[in-house]
Design an enzyme around this catalytic site. Structure first.
Site: not given
Ligand code: BG6
Length: 469
Positions: A163, A374
């Site tokens: 990202e 993800e």
């Molecule tokens: C993604 C990242 O952007 O979102 C992760 O790659 C991150 O590392 C995930 O934990 C969720 O984000 P957040 O802010 O909800 O913890």
């Protein structure tokens, strides 16, 4: 329909969010080790010094993954464990740790899917200008080569960066991530350019090593849609896609930057300093990418911004990506819509937005292989009679897996799904309050692990290859 046998069902994590052991076994300090300790930067001052102590409990964690039936585990390597000063000596203990993690995965037949950079940058490099200094790009290439040579006999799936839009945008425009700089467009675009260059060089070296695995990059995928069919809002959505999506995918997959953005950078004086050698490197390696990783959480709904303000003049609401803010250049704003559903942190839940976005990608980039690297729901999970009953997470993943199945039927080249996250971990800015995992970690009881309802559900999905979805 079942998912094909070569479709990988996985789950993911990242080094800073799980490992802890921030100063053990020769690890160097990172930008996050320092940034998270600046008062007011993270939720309740949480940091990754201990995180969920995966560094010491990786065997227990991987055993649980195996029990869940996980086919693949996406995790990241902490650069500062391998090269404590970023580009100096190699730390053998760091190599040893990841060798153990990889071997432990393989012991259970879990395919390791390794990210080289998930935001924790050796401090020495950050202090020397971080991603705005070409030294960091060169150092990354060296680090990548060390990893390919040390682990490449067993790791056949590599992601260079996680990202770029997030660590550069939050680092140089919003100031919410290290180095904590606000509104510096020039630095922001420069940093992204050096990341793409570092990626291309690393890909080139990987191919020269002939390790016969695959390599790609992971982007957050935030497809933008206009709130209505007014011309100015359709243009706003195009603008958002050019800056948030095409700027990130074009240099990787086409080997050149989108002309719409390039032209505007020129007008604004934001063009990165780039050399012919760097631009040629992008071009030469576009064909070398084996896949693209997509981190999909939500789409964005946009309209033309009517106020003469840019993003920093509006504070963020509930979360960094919650709608309600103008873009960095003030051109459009993201909008929360009454007919949509949102998480507690204000992120829209839209499986359909993903499906439409996948078609947009296919139209622009053709048949490139993709992994969902993800996807998941951040929530405060309900505990009833000692059981973690994370039904909303099950629903969320179920609905997304359904559209992935549909996408595959419609000709989208998707080869795996990694839920975020395999286990509850440290959210960069939201501490331990925002949970994503299949495995619960009890912060009041020695970080003990406990299976959630979703753990059993995902196990069943994997066993039946999603047939019931
Ligand atoms: C993604 C990242 O952007 O979102 C992760 O790659 C991150 O590392 C995930 O934990 C969720 O984000 P957040 O802010 O909800 O913890």
């Amino acid at each position: 329909m079942k998912f094909a046998k070569d479709f990988l069902f996985g789950a993911a994590s990242a080094s800073y969010q799980i490992e802890g052991a921030w100063n053990e076994d020769g690890k160097g300090e990172t930008n996050w080790d320092v940034f998270s300790k600046i008062p007011g930067k993270t939720y309740k001052g949480t940091n990754g010094d201990v995180a969920i102590d995966h560094y010491h409990r990786y065997k227990e964690d991987i055993k649980l993954m195996a029990e869940m039936g996980l086919e693949s585990y996406r995790f990241s390597i902490s650069w500062a464990r391998i090269l404590p000063t970023g580009d100096g000596e190699v730390n053998e203990k760091g190599l040893e740790f990841y060798n153990q993690v990889i071997n432990e995965c393989l012991k259970y037949g879990i395919v390791p899917f390794v990210t080289l950079y998930h935001w924790d940058l050796p401090l020495t490099l950050e202090e020397d200008g971080g991603w705005t200094n070409k030294r960091t790009a060169d150092a990354f290439v060296k680090y990548a080569e060390v990893c390919f040579k040390a682990f490449g006999d067993r790791v056949k799936h590599w992601i260079t960066f996680n990202e770029t839009v997030m660590f550069c945008g939050l680092g140089y425009l919003k100031g919410a991530h290290p180095p904590g700089i606000q509104n510096d467009e020039k630095k922001y675009f420069q940093a992204t350019h050096y990341v793409f260059y570092a990626h291309a060089k690393a890909v080139e070296i990987y191919k020269q090593l002939e390790q016969y695995g695959e390599i790609g990059i992971t982007h957050v995928f935030l497809p933008a849609y206009s709130v209505d069919d007014k011309k100015e809002n359709i243009l706003a959505a195009r603008h958002a896609n050019e800056y948030e999506t095409f700027w990130y995918y074009d240099p990787i997959l086409k080997g050149e930057y989108p002309s719409y953005v390039v032209q505007q950078l020129k007008e604004n004086g934001w063009t990165p300093s780039w050399t012919k050698e760097e631009l040629d490197t992008l071009k030469r390696n576009a064909e070398n990418n084996d896949f693209i990783g997509l981190n999909y959480y939500q789409p964005i709904r946009v309209e033309k911004n009517q106020e003469a303000v840019s993003s920093m003049e509006h504070s963020r609401e509930t979360s960094t990506l919650a709608p309600g803010n103008p873009s960095f250049d003030g051109f459009y704003r993201t909008v929360k819509m009454t007919d949509k559903t949102y998480t507690k942190w204000g992120w829209e839940i839209s499986p359909q937005g993903f499906l439409d976005g996948l078609h947009m990608l296919k139209e622009r980039y053709g048949d490139i292989k993709m992994y969902v690297t993800e996807n998941g729901l951040g929530d405060e999970d309900p505990i009833i009679d000692g059981e973690i009953v994370d039904v909303p997470r099950i629903k969320y993943i179920e609905e997304h897996l359904k559209v992935i199945k549909r996408a595959i039927k419609e000709g989208i080249h998707l080869k795996g799904y990694y839920a975020w996250s395999v286990i509850d971990l440290l959210s960069w800015l939201n501490g331990y309050k925002k949970q994503y995992g299949f495995i619960y970690v009890d912060h009041d009881d020695n970080l003990n692990r406990k299976k959630k309802l979703s753990f059993h559900w995902y196990k069943h999905i994997i066993e039946t290859r999603g047939e019931e979805l």
